[in-house]
Scaffold this motif. Structure first.
Motif, PDB file in Angstrom:
ATOM      1  N   ALA A 131      57.327  56.259  52.350  1.00 41.77           N
ATOM      2  CA  ALA A 131      55.991  56.434  51.754  1.00 41.77           C
ATOM      3  C   ALA A 131      55.446  57.801  52.166  1.00 41.77           C
ATOM      4  CB  ALA A 131      55.069  55.331  52.236  1.00 41.77           C
ATOM      5  N   PRO A 132      54.601  58.411  51.327  1.00 38.69           N
ATOM      6  CA  PRO A 132      53.979  59.688  51.712  1.00 38.69           C
ATOM      7  C   PRO A 132      53.009  59.483  52.874  1.00 38.69           C
ATOM      8  CG  PRO A 132      53.106  58.904  49.587  1.00 38.69           C
ATOM      9  CD  PRO A 132      54.200  57.963  49.979  1.00 38.69           C
ATOM     10  N   ASN A 133      52.749  60.568  53.594  1.00 37.20           N
ATOM     11  CA  ASN A 133      51.777  60.505  54.698  1.00 37.20           C
ATOM     12  C   ASN A 133      50.413  60.945  54.185  1.00 37.20           C
ATOM     13  OD1 ASN A 133      53.777  59.982  56.878  1.00 37.20           O
ATOM     14  ND2 ASN A 133      54.551  61.977  56.212  1.00 37.20           N
ATOM     15  N   PHE A 134      49.359  60.293  54.682  1.00 39.58           N
ATOM     16  CA  PHE A 134      47.989  60.718  54.321  1.00 39.58           C
ATOM     17  C   PHE A 134      47.666  62.011  55.055  1.00 39.58           C
ATOM     18  CE2 PHE A 134      47.558  55.956  54.091  1.00 39.58           C
ATOM     19  CZ  PHE A 134      47.395  55.884  52.712  1.00 39.58           C
ATOM     20  N   VAL A 149      45.083  63.623  42.088  1.00 39.79           N
ATOM     21  CA  VAL A 149      44.205  62.857  42.973  1.00 39.79           C
ATOM     22  C   VAL A 149      44.488  63.223  44.429  1.00 39.79           C
ATOM     23  CG1 VAL A 149      43.526  60.503  43.657  1.00 39.79           C
ATOM     24  CG2 VAL A 149      44.250  60.933  41.310  1.00 39.79           C
ATOM     25  N   LYS A 150      43.423  63.450  45.187  1.00 35.30           N
ATOM     26  CA  LYS A 150      43.567  63.656  46.628  1.00 35.30           C
ATOM     27  C   LYS A 150      43.421  62.287  47.286  1.00 35.30           C
ATOM     28  CE  LYS A 150      41.286  65.969  50.428  1.00 35.30           C
ATOM     29  NZ  LYS A 150      40.094  66.724  50.812  1.00 35.30           N
ATOM     30  N   VAL A 151      44.475  61.872  47.987  1.00 34.59           N
ATOM     31  CA  VAL A 151      44.494  60.526  48.565  1.00 34.59           C
ATOM     32  C   VAL A 151      44.386  60.633  50.083  1.00 34.59           C
ATOM     33  CG1 VAL A 151      45.746  58.334  48.653  1.00 34.59           C
ATOM     34  CG2 VAL A 151      46.053  59.851  46.687  1.00 34.59           C
ATOM     35  N   THR A 152      43.248  60.182  50.638  1.00 32.81           N
ATOM     36  CA  THR A 152      43.000  60.309  52.073  1.00 32.81           C
ATOM     37  C   THR A 152      43.382  59.033  52.810  1.00 32.81           C
ATOM     38  OG1 THR A 152      41.101  61.612  51.369  1.00 32.81           O
ATOM     39  CG2 THR A 152      41.251  61.148  53.693  1.00 32.81           C
ATOM     40  N   ILE A 272      53.348  65.771  48.279  1.00 30.26           N
ATOM     41  CA  ILE A 272      53.117  65.602  46.839  1.00 30.26           C
ATOM     42  C   ILE A 272      53.827  64.343  46.353  1.00 30.26           C
ATOM     43  CG2 ILE A 272      53.361  66.666  44.555  1.00 30.26           C
ATOM     44  CD1 ILE A 272      51.739  68.434  46.459  1.00 30.26           C
ATOM     45  N   ALA A 273      53.058  63.425  45.749  1.00 30.26           N
ATOM     46  CA  ALA A 273      53.653  62.182  45.255  1.00 30.26           C
ATOM     47  C   ALA A 273      53.380  62.071  43.759  1.00 30.26           C
ATOM     48  CB  ALA A 273      53.019  61.001  45.990  1.00 30.26           C
ATOM     49  N   THR A 299      58.074  66.057  48.772  1.00 28.58           N
ATOM     50  CA  THR A 299      57.789  65.423  47.484  1.00 28.58           C
ATOM     51  C   THR A 299      58.310  63.981  47.454  1.00 28.58           C
ATOM     52  OG1 THR A 299      59.817  66.189  46.424  1.00 28.58           O
ATOM     53  CG2 THR A 299      57.921  67.655  46.322  1.00 28.58           C
ATOM     54  N   TYR A 300      57.603  63.149  46.726  1.00 25.74           N
ATOM     55  CA  TYR A 300      57.908  61.714  46.653  1.00 25.74           C
ATOM     56  C   TYR A 300      57.902  61.264  45.199  1.00 25.74           C
ATOM     57  CZ  TYR A 300      56.573  62.137  51.547  1.00 25.74           C
ATOM     58  OH  TYR A 300      56.482  62.528  52.861  1.00 25.74           O
ATOM     59  N   ILE A 301      59.004  60.661  44.770  1.00 20.20           N
ATOM     60  CA  ILE A 301      59.089  60.116  43.408  1.00 20.20           C
ATOM     61  C   ILE A 301      59.526  58.659  43.557  1.00 20.20           C
ATOM     62  CG2 ILE A 301      60.103  60.374  41.110  1.00 20.20           C
ATOM     63  CD1 ILE A 301      60.950  63.232  41.932  1.00 20.20           C
ATOM     64  N   PRO A 302      58.707  57.698  43.103  1.00 20.34           N
ATOM     65  CA  PRO A 302      59.123  56.294  43.271  1.00 20.34           C
ATOM     66  C   PRO A 302      60.330  55.961  42.402  1.00 20.34           C
ATOM     67  CG  PRO A 302      56.807  56.444  42.563  1.00 20.34           C
ATOM     68  CD  PRO A 302      57.416  57.807  42.421  1.00 20.34           C
ATOM     69  N   LYS A 303      60.970  54.843  42.708  1.00 24.26           N
ATOM     70  CA  LYS A 303      62.050  54.348  41.841  1.00 24.26           C
ATOM     71  C   LYS A 303      61.509  54.213  40.432  1.00 24.26           C
ATOM     72  CE  LYS A 303      64.832  50.880  43.066  1.00 24.26           C
ATOM     73  NZ  LYS A 303      65.195  49.549  43.638  1.00 24.26           N
TER      74      LYS A 303
END
Ligand code: KG4
Ligand code: ZN
Length: 340
Positions: A131-134, A149-152, A272-273, A299-303
């Motif tokens: 999972a990405p880190n906040f 979107v900025k995800v905190t 970046i997700a 970078t993160y790309i889900p299945k």
């Protein structure tokens, strides 16, 4: 209740996919999607037909999700459903089913924002990806959405940019339609693009704010270009299909990367997700991999099955909300437009 005993049933019905899934402690036990083929004949989603198809599909899809997860309906701890945004007639089918199920089984009802779910899909546990880190930047790209979107934190999200007109998936699909390709044309543009020259036909990149998107101008540019060329040579499309597709894809991917670079510059965040159906695109995947090397991004790309519209992401948000006891009232409304 221990985490291992929490089973969340999720329902997604915001557009043209009827989906149900069961999640247990972040692990997807089942993820069933009935994609409505009926819209192909119309070249786009017909809302009235979509809600009717949801009505037909929802009970079998839920049965299948429980069967594959190997649990009984009595084992379900809470019922999560897409509350919005989406097509109202489609949303109401999922909402009505979920309310009845929750009431019948006497379990909590949890309304989920579809856009938040696309982002939180990154927290579904899989072997392939962490999972990405906040804090991280999420780029949600699909047939219905284009958002930065900025995800905190799980439920602390701020939209920092979005499209002023069409979504990026629509830019792919409408360009494909102009080329005479069947709906949805995004995957076909991608397939042909891989055999073409991306620099052969330059298309303009719309000029809007640094974190905003606009795609309607690109569609018009492709239309005028094709009309002009076909007048001179009726076989222009067939003779140049791969290069046309590669050029359109290059323009879109480069534009998305420009916006991501602007977002990184503005926020200083390099995690970046991405999510949404367009994340399947080979061009954006390659560009993101390169950015890991050249720009030091993570970078993160889900299945793929968690990128397109699915219920596993709805169940994932349901589980996060269940643990924080964020429940919805039994008269919760559905929203065609919905803020975070
Ligand atoms: O997330 P999704 O399944 O449904 C919603 O729109 O919410 O996304 C579907 C969109 C369509 O516009 C489709 O053409 C696009 O994703 N798409 C692609 C690719 N695969 C799906 N666009 C470009 N390249 C692809 N490989
Ligand atoms: Zn979606």
């Amino acid at each position: 209740m221990k985490d291992k005993d929490i089973y969340i049933l999720g329902i997604e019905s915001s557009c043209d996919d009827t989906a149900a899934a069961v999640i247990n402690n972040g692990v997807v036990l089942s993820n069933v999607v009935a994609t409505q083929k009926i819209h192909e004949a119309y070249g786009g989603v017909v809302p009235e037909l979509a809600s009717r198809a949801h009505q037909q599909n929802i009970v079998p899809v839920v049965h299948e999700a429980l069967r594959i997860a190997n649990i009984d309906k009595k084992d379900v701890s809470a019922m999560a459903f897409t509350q919005g945004p989406g097509l109202m007639g489609s949303l109401l089918v999922g909402a009505s089913f979920s309310k009845s199920f929750a009431m019948g089984m006497d379990i909590p009802l949890i309304g989920v924002n579809h856009m938040q779910a696309h982002i939180l899909a990154h927290f579904i546990k899989t072997e392939e990806q962490k999972a990405p880190n906040f804090p991280f930047i999420a780029l949600t790209i699909s047939g219905g959405h284009t958002q930065l979107v900025k995800v905190t934190d799980y439920f602390e999200m701020e939209i920092i940019g979005e499209t002023l007109d069409d979504a990026v998936g629509e830019a792919f699909d409408k360009s494909a339609k102009i080329l005479g390709l069947p709906y949805p044309g995004g995957p076909l543009i991608d397939k042909y693009a891989q055999m073409g020259d991306p620099n052969r036909f330059p298309f303009p990149k719309p000029k809007v704010g640094p974190l905003q998107f606009s795609f309607s101008g690109l569609k018009t540019a492709v239309l005028y270009f094709i009309e002009k060329e076909v007048k001179a040579n009726p076989n222009f499309i067939e003779e140049n299909l791969y290069d046309i597709c590669a050029s359109i894809q290059y323009t879109i991917v480069d534009y998305l990367m420009d916006k991501l670079k602007n977002a990184v510059k503005k926020t200083g965040i390099r995690e970046i997700a991405i999510g949404g159906g367009v994340s399947a695109n080979s061009g954006i995947r390659k560009a993101l991999r390169e950015a890991e090397e050249t720009l030091g991004w993570k970078t993160y790309i889900p299945k793929f099955e968690y990128c397109t519209d699915n219920a596993a992401m709805i169940a994932m948000v349901g589980e996060l909300k269940f643990k924080q006891e964020i429940f919805s009232a039994s008269n919760a409304m559905s929203y065609a437009r919905m803020k975070f």
